[in-house]
Scaffold this active site. Structure first.
Site, short mmCIF file in Angstrom:
data_model
loop_
_atom_site.label_atom_id
_atom_site.label_comp_id
_atom_site.label_asym_id
_atom_site.label_seq_id
_atom_site.Cartn_x
_atom_site.Cartn_y
_atom_site.Cartn_z
N GLY A 16 -1.88 -50.01 10.33
CA GLY A 16 -0.81 -49.15 9.80
C GLY A 16 0.57 -49.71 10.12
O GLY A 16 0.79 -50.28 11.20
N SER A 17 1.47 -49.54 9.16
CA SER A 17 2.86 -50.01 9.38
C SER A 17 3.84 -48.83 9.28
O SER A 17 5.00 -49.00 8.97
CB SER A 17 3.21 -51.07 8.33
OG SER A 17 3.11 -50.51 7.03
N GLY A 18 3.33 -47.63 9.53
CA GLY A 18 4.20 -46.44 9.54
C GLY A 18 4.88 -46.31 10.89
O GLY A 18 5.09 -47.30 11.59
N GLY A 20 3.82 -44.99 13.78
CA GLY A 20 2.99 -45.41 14.90
C GLY A 20 2.81 -46.92 14.92
O GLY A 20 3.04 -47.59 15.92
N VAL A 84 -7.74 -51.26 5.28
CA VAL A 84 -8.82 -51.28 6.27
C VAL A 84 -9.92 -50.33 5.81
O VAL A 84 -9.68 -49.15 5.58
CB VAL A 84 -8.30 -50.89 7.67
CG1 VAL A 84 -9.47 -50.76 8.66
CG2 VAL A 84 -7.30 -51.92 8.16
N GLU A 180 13.20 -29.11 0.98
CA GLU A 180 14.15 -30.19 0.66
C GLU A 180 14.03 -30.60 -0.80
O GLU A 180 15.03 -30.82 -1.49
CB GLU A 180 13.91 -31.38 1.60
CG GLU A 180 14.28 -31.02 3.03
CD GLU A 180 14.03 -32.11 4.06
OE1 GLU A 180 14.80 -32.21 5.01
OE2 GLU A 180 13.04 -32.84 3.93
N ASP A 318 -0.40 -39.10 13.20
CA ASP A 318 -0.97 -38.03 12.36
C ASP A 318 -2.49 -37.95 12.38
O ASP A 318 -3.06 -36.97 11.93
CB ASP A 318 -0.53 -38.24 10.90
CG ASP A 318 0.89 -37.74 10.65
OD1 ASP A 318 1.54 -37.30 11.61
OD2 ASP A 318 1.34 -37.80 9.49
N ALA A 329 7.07 -37.52 13.14
CA ALA A 329 7.31 -38.92 13.43
C ALA A 329 7.36 -39.21 14.94
O ALA A 329 6.82 -40.21 15.41
CB ALA A 329 8.61 -39.35 12.76
N GLN A 330 8.01 -38.34 15.70
CA GLN A 330 8.17 -38.60 17.13
C GLN A 330 6.83 -38.62 17.87
O GLN A 330 6.67 -39.35 18.85
CB GLN A 330 9.11 -37.57 17.76
CG GLN A 330 10.57 -37.91 17.59
CD GLN A 330 10.96 -39.24 18.24
OE1 GLN A 330 10.41 -39.63 19.26
NE2 GLN A 330 11.89 -39.94 17.64
#
Ligand SMILES: Cc1cc2nc3c(=O)[nH]c(=O)nc-3n(C[C@H](O)[C@H](O)[C@H](O)COP(=O)(O)OP(=O)(O)OC[C@H]3O[C@@H](n4cnc5c(N)ncnc54)[C@H](O)[C@@H]3O)c2cc1C
Length: 480
Positions: A16-18, A20, A84, A180, A318, A329-330
């Site tokens: 993953g490149s998000g 995390g 993956v 939003e 997540d 995100a945190q």
């Protein structure tokens, strides 16, 4: 923790490149390891601003910088494109695919940060007509659908036809993303586009925010929820609560109210901003370890974020079910940094850290320009101050200086001038995904089959044979 080969450096694979994946990889930059990041997109994605790409405020590049560029200076990191499809905990390998090519990547330590996708609560057929908000593809498709609806309405209105269904926009889910998105569609219709059309009055467009819950923004508490609902009404968003979506089709959707009444809303453009489902890789890991999965597909992990019986495998963000951690995100960033510290500490012979503890830095959501809500600890903020906080935090976390500068310029265009810099939409944006879905093998069907992958030994043997034959051939001629 010794490497398996004993000769090479400790190999860390990050899936993953998000949030995390990227922050975990970066946190290993000074460690004596080789990191391989395998991800199915070539970019890192700042998901909190996807709604701004969908509504023409920001370009996709501003929130999705190439991971390769972000990590260019990190010498111990390699980036590999690949979906993956398997993790073999026994063999310690990760299997990935890209356009029909398969790759096995061995690891000594593994960080799994594959995130979550959209959940339609068992009604996946809704996705065709109500795209979610999880990827750049989603955001661009929605941009195409939103701006396209106004275009089609103009054409039909000019011929005297009814356009109400084209000028009605429904957002499902009154969490931060839904609020939003609804707020931005309303501002777009009622302010940005009001002078651009001749046959339609975009100020008459209806924006409806639907949720089965009894309030908007439940995690922000009743008071901020009520404040937000009032603000939304002020900018022309109709909020319909206690309304569950039970059917979705091309031309509209059906909702069921609390009293059981079913009613139909005619709306060509629907946005699905409700529900998440963790990556199916969680299931793969659960099957091999016996770890439990919750209803959203998140996997139970040990307090140090490792898999039961596999201290070399960390799961973050997540995908994780631990102490009711929220999907924000945190949690992913802090979890990935924790995992990286643990891997580094083990290699240095340090004692294990105490279990992972999430530090809550607060949450925020924008409603319209200059108006937001925020919670920081016990503090509850609303209005302009919350909006300024939102601006500062998001600017800080956008990856890359050039993206920060251009995002700021685009925000100036929108927030000061009520305009949008990124209104380009193409037919491909709207229809390409549906077309690809119709191909059995997806995009792989559109390219020629890859040549069979051969081992390095085979290639070296072939090269040796070719050079022997060439030499022999050359000698043969000169000798003749
Ligand atoms: C629209 C939206 C708005 C949001 N707003 C906020 C907000 O305002 N504040 C906040 O804190 N949080 C927000 N979130 C939540 C936040 O973005 C997530 O909690 C966070 O991204 C989780 O990080 P992650 O690393 O676990 O997953 P992600 O960031 O989703 O990264 C997952 C990565 O794994 C890759 N991947 C997935 N499956 C595979 C596979 N099989 N093979 C290879 N790679 C794979 C993906 O391509 C991606 O690179 C929002 C989310 C969305 C969708």
């Amino acid at each position: 923790m010794a490497t398996r080969t004993g000769e090479q450096r400790h190999r860390v694979v990050v899936i993953g490149s998000g949030f995390g994946g990227l922050f975990g990889t970066k946190a290993l930059r000074r460690s004596d390891v080789d990191v391989t990041m395998v991800a199915k997109t070539t970019h890192h994605l700042f998901q909190p601003l996807l709604y701004q790409v969908a509504t023409g405020i920001l370009s996709e590049g501003e929130i999705a910088p190439p991971t390769r560029e972000v990590l260019a200076k990190q010498k111990n990191a390699t980036v590999l494109l690949g979906d993956v499809t398997g993790i073999d905990l026994e063999a310690r390998t990760v299997t990935s695919h890209v356009l029909g090519r398969q790759l096995e990547t061995p690891y000594d330590s593994l960080i799994v940060a594959a995130g979550a996708g959209q959940s339609y609560f068992g009604n996946d057929q809704f996705s065709e007509f109500a795209p979610g908000m999880k990827s750049i593809d989603d955001a661009l498709e929605l941009r195409g659908r939103i701006f396209g609806a106004f275009e089609l309405a103009e054409v039909m209105a000019a011929r005297g036809q009814d356009v109400d269904h084209l000028l009605t926009f429904v957002v499902v889910g009154a969490g931060p993303t839904g609020v939003e998105m609804a707020g931005q569609i309303a501002e777009l219709a009622h302010k940005t586009l009001k002078r651009d059309f001749r046959a339609i009055n975009t100020r008459k467009a209806r924006v409806i925010l639907v949720d089965a819950a009894p309030q908007v923004l439940p995690p922000f508490g009743a008071k901020l929820g009520a404040w937000t609902q009032k603000k939304l009404a002020g900018i022309g968003v109709e909020v319909q609560l206690g309304a569950m979506v039970v059917a979705v089709d091309e031309r509209g959707l059906e909702v069921q109210d609390k009293d059981g009444t079913r009613r139909r809303i005619e709306a060509v453009t629907k946005v699905w901003a409700a529900g998440v489902q963790a990556s199916p890789l969680g299931k793969t890991l659960a099957e091999q370890t016996g770890a439990a999965l919750d209803r959203a597909g998140r996997i139970s992990v040990n307090p140090d974020l490792t898999l039961p019986g596999h201290p070399e495998v960390f799961v973050v963000g997540d995908m994780v079910s631990l102490d009711n951690l929220p999907g924000v995100a945190q949690v992913a960033i802090q979890g990935a940094r924790y995992a990286a510290r643990e891997i580094d500490g083990r290699l240095r012979g340090k004692a294990p850290q105490a279990g992972f503890k999430y530090f809550d830095k607060g949450s925020m959501a924008t409603i319209s320009r200059f108006s937001a809500v925020a919670t920081v600890g016990k503090l509850r903020l609303s209005g302009f101050i919350a909006w300024l906080m939102w601006l500062a935090v998001h600017l800080f976390y956008i990856t890359g200086f050039k993206n920060q500068v251009t995002a700021l310029l685009h925000w100036a265009v929108t927030f000061i001038g009520n305009d949008r810099s990124e209104r380009t939409a193409t037919e491909q944006q709207i229809f390409a995904r549906a077309a690809l879905k119709r191909l059995k093998g997806g995009a792989a069907e559109l390219v020629s089959a890859p040549s069979p992958v051969r081992s390095r030994e085979e290639l070296e043997a072939q090269a040796l044979e070719e050079s022997r034959l060439t030499d022999a051939g050359a000698r043969g001629r000169s000798e003749a």
